[in-house]
Design a protein around this motif. Sequence first.
Motif, PDB file in Angstrom:
ATOM      1  N   VAL A  44       0.875  -1.177   0.000  1.00 36.78           N
ATOM      2  CA  VAL A  44       0.000   0.000   0.000  1.00 36.78           C
ATOM      3  C   VAL A  44       0.917   1.234   0.000  1.00 36.78           C
ATOM      4  N   PRO A  45       1.685   1.399  -1.091  1.00 33.46           N
ATOM      5  CA  PRO A  45       2.666   2.489  -1.102  1.00 33.46           C
ATOM      6  C   PRO A  45       2.009   3.855  -1.156  1.00 33.46           C
ATOM      7  N   GLY A  46       2.616   4.790  -0.455  1.00 33.83           N
ATOM      8  CA  GLY A  46       2.135   6.167  -0.484  1.00 33.83           C
ATOM      9  C   GLY A  46       0.989   6.461   0.462  1.00 33.83           C
ATOM     10  N   PHE A  47       0.543   5.459   1.207  1.00 34.41           N
ATOM     11  CA  PHE A  47      -0.551   5.658   2.157  1.00 34.41           C
ATOM     12  C   PHE A  47      -0.011   5.632   3.579  1.00 34.41           C
ATOM     13  N   LYS A  48      -0.664   6.397   4.439  1.00 36.89           N
ATOM     14  CA  LYS A  48      -0.350   6.387   5.859  1.00 36.89           C
ATOM     15  C   LYS A  48      -1.253   5.371   6.548  1.00 36.89           C
ATOM     16  N   LYS A  49      -0.862   4.966   7.733  1.00 33.33           N
ATOM     17  CA  LYS A  49      -1.617   3.979   8.497  1.00 33.33           C
ATOM     18  C   LYS A  49      -3.080   4.390   8.676  1.00 33.33           C
ATOM     19  N   ASP A  50      -3.335   5.663   8.955  1.00 30.37           N
ATOM     20  CA  ASP A  50      -4.715   6.107   9.195  1.00 30.37           C
ATOM     21  C   ASP A  50      -5.534   6.231   7.899  1.00 30.37           C
ATOM     22  N   GLU A  51      -4.907   6.010   6.743  1.00 24.47           N
ATOM     23  CA  GLU A  51      -5.624   6.030   5.468  1.00 24.47           C
ATOM     24  C   GLU A  51      -5.993   4.624   4.997  1.00 24.47           C
ATOM     25  N   VAL A  52      -5.620   3.616   5.798  1.00 27.00           N
ATOM     26  CA  VAL A  52      -5.866   2.217   5.455  1.00 27.00           C
ATOM     27  C   VAL A  52      -6.813   1.620   6.483  1.00 27.00           C
ATOM     28  N   CYS A  53      -7.792   0.841   5.999  1.00 25.76           N
ATOM     29  CA  CYS A  53      -8.787   0.230   6.883  1.00 25.76           C
ATOM     30  C   CYS A  53      -8.939  -1.246   6.531  1.00 25.76           C
ATOM     31  N   VAL A  54      -9.025  -2.097   7.563  1.00 29.37           N
ATOM     32  CA  VAL A  54      -9.257  -3.532   7.380  1.00 29.37           C
ATOM     33  C   VAL A  54     -10.574  -3.877   8.051  1.00 29.37           C
ATOM     34  N   ASP A  55     -11.501  -4.455   7.281  1.00 27.92           N
ATOM     35  CA  ASP A  55     -12.819  -4.859   7.796  1.00 27.92           C
ATOM     36  C   ASP A  55     -13.017  -6.350   7.585  1.00 27.92           C
ATOM     37  N   TYR A  56     -13.812  -6.950   8.468  1.00 25.51           N
ATOM     38  CA  TYR A  56     -14.212  -8.341   8.316  1.00 25.51           C
ATOM     39  C   TYR A  56     -15.734  -8.407   8.402  1.00 25.51           C
ATOM     40  N   GLU A  57     -16.356  -8.977   7.358  1.00 29.75           N
ATOM     41  CA  GLU A  57     -17.808  -9.099   7.350  1.00 29.75           C
ATOM     42  C   GLU A  57     -18.217 -10.263   6.451  1.00 29.75           C
ATOM     43  N   ASP A  58     -19.099 -11.111   6.966  1.00 21.26           N
ATOM     44  CA  ASP A  58     -19.663 -12.236   6.214  1.00 21.26           C
ATOM     45  C   ASP A  58     -18.601 -13.101   5.551  1.00 21.26           C
ATOM     46  N   GLY A  59     -17.501 -13.360   6.260  1.00 24.62           N
ATOM     47  CA  GLY A  59     -16.463 -14.237   5.741  1.00 24.62           C
ATOM     48  C   GLY A  59     -15.450 -13.562   4.834  1.00 24.62           C
ATOM     49  N   TYR A  60     -15.547 -12.265   4.655  1.00 23.99           N
ATOM     50  CA  TYR A  60     -14.628 -11.536   3.786  1.00 23.99           C
ATOM     51  C   TYR A  60     -13.798 -10.541   4.587  1.00 23.99           C
ATOM     52  N   VAL A  61     -12.492 -10.518   4.301  1.00 25.99           N
ATOM     53  CA  VAL A  61     -11.620  -9.465   4.800  1.00 25.99           C
ATOM     54  C   VAL A  61     -11.486  -8.464   3.657  1.00 25.99           C
ATOM     55  N   THR A  62     -11.793  -7.212   3.942  1.00 25.17           N
ATOM     56  CA  THR A  62     -11.723  -6.163   2.934  1.00 25.17           C
ATOM     57  C   THR A  62     -10.737  -5.099   3.387  1.00 25.17           C
ATOM     58  N   VAL A  63      -9.818  -4.771   2.502  1.00 25.80           N
ATOM     59  CA  VAL A  63      -8.840  -3.727   2.765  1.00 25.80           C
ATOM     60  C   VAL A  63      -9.182  -2.536   1.873  1.00 25.80           C
ATOM     61  N   THR A  64      -9.295  -1.375   2.502  1.00 23.74           N
ATOM     62  CA  THR A  64      -9.598  -0.147   1.781  1.00 23.74           C
ATOM     63  C   THR A  64      -8.519   0.879   2.096  1.00 23.74           C
ATOM     64  N   ALA A  65      -7.974   1.485   1.058  1.00 21.18           N
ATOM     65  CA  ALA A  65      -7.005   2.568   1.219  1.00 21.18           C
ATOM     66  C   ALA A  65      -7.579   3.784   0.506  1.00 21.18           C
ATOM     67  N   LYS A  66      -7.637   4.906   1.222  1.00 19.60           N
ATOM     68  CA  LYS A  66      -8.261   6.097   0.655  1.00 19.60           C
ATOM     69  C   LYS A  66      -7.346   7.291   0.857  1.00 19.60           C
ATOM     70  N   LYS A  67      -7.083   8.004  -0.234  1.00 18.79           N
ATOM     71  CA  LYS A  67      -6.248   9.199  -0.184  1.00 18.79           C
ATOM     72  C   LYS A  67      -6.980  10.313  -0.913  1.00 18.79           C
ATOM     73  N   GLU A  68      -7.121  11.422  -0.197  1.00 15.44           N
ATOM     74  CA  GLU A  68      -7.777  12.595  -0.782  1.00 15.44           C
ATOM     75  C   GLU A  68      -6.787  13.321  -1.697  1.00 15.44           C
ATOM     76  N   GLU A  69      -7.286  13.868  -2.787  1.00 17.17           N
ATOM     77  CA  GLU A  69      -6.437  14.613  -3.704  1.00 17.17           C
ATOM     78  C   GLU A  69      -6.011  15.925  -3.066  1.00 17.17           C
ATOM     79  N   GLU A  70      -4.736  16.233  -3.221  1.00 19.32           N
ATOM     80  CA  GLU A  70      -4.223  17.497  -2.702  1.00 19.32           C
ATOM     81  C   GLU A  70      -4.794  18.627  -3.542  1.00 19.32           C
ATOM     82  N   ASP A  71      -4.896  19.787  -2.916  1.00 19.60           N
ATOM     83  CA  ASP A  71      -5.332  20.964  -3.666  1.00 19.60           C
ATOM     84  C   ASP A  71      -4.313  21.263  -4.756  1.00 19.60           C
ATOM     85  N   ARG A  72      -4.821  21.497  -5.947  1.00 18.30           N
ATOM     86  CA  ARG A  72      -3.920  21.840  -7.040  1.00 18.30           C
ATOM     87  C   ARG A  72      -3.434  23.271  -6.861  1.00 18.30           C
ATOM     88  N   LYS A  73      -2.172  23.418  -6.998  1.00 17.52           N
ATOM     89  CA  LYS A  73      -1.570  24.740  -6.890  1.00 17.52           C
ATOM     90  C   LYS A  73      -1.698  25.447  -8.233  1.00 17.52           C
TER      91      LYS A  73
END
Length: 130
Positions: A44-73
Motif C-alpha cells: 500500500v505504497p504512499g498511504f499512511k496507516k490512518d488512510e488504510v482500513c481492514v474490515d471483516y464481514e460475512d467471511g470476507y476481509v476487505t482492505v480499503t485505502a483512501k487518499k484525498e487529492e491534494e489541492d492543485r496549486k
Amino acid sequence: MNLITRDSFFDSLFDSFYDNNRKGYMMKTDIYEENNKYVIEMDVPGFKKDEVCVDYEDGYVTVTAKKEEEDRKEDKNYIRRERMYGEYTRSFYVGNINEKDIKAKFNDGILKIKLPKENLKDNIKQIPIE
C-alpha cells in the motif's frame, strides 16, 4: 524525415495501458501460510496507516485505502500528473472465523494481516445418501 511527436501513438498506448490497469497497480498482494495461520501481505505504497482500513464481514476481509487529492496549486504548470488519489479496495474470502483472531500490522507501506486457519475436520459434516 517523418517524426512521431511525443504526444502520439506511444504516449496514447502507455496512457491507455496505465488507465486500464490503474486499480490493479495498487495493493499487490502475497498470501502464504505461516505457523497455522494465513498471512496476507499487501503493498500500500504512499498511504499512511490512518488512510488504510481492514474490515471483516460475512467471511470476507476487505482492505480499503483512501487518499484525498491534494489541492492543485495554481502556480504550478503541470506537464503530467500520475500520482493516484481516490479509494482502492481488495476483498478476500477467508470463511467464518473469529474476528478477534485477525491481526493487522502496517509498516513502511506494507500491510500484513494474519488470519487463523479454519480447522477443516471440525467443519466436515456427513451428508446421508438416500
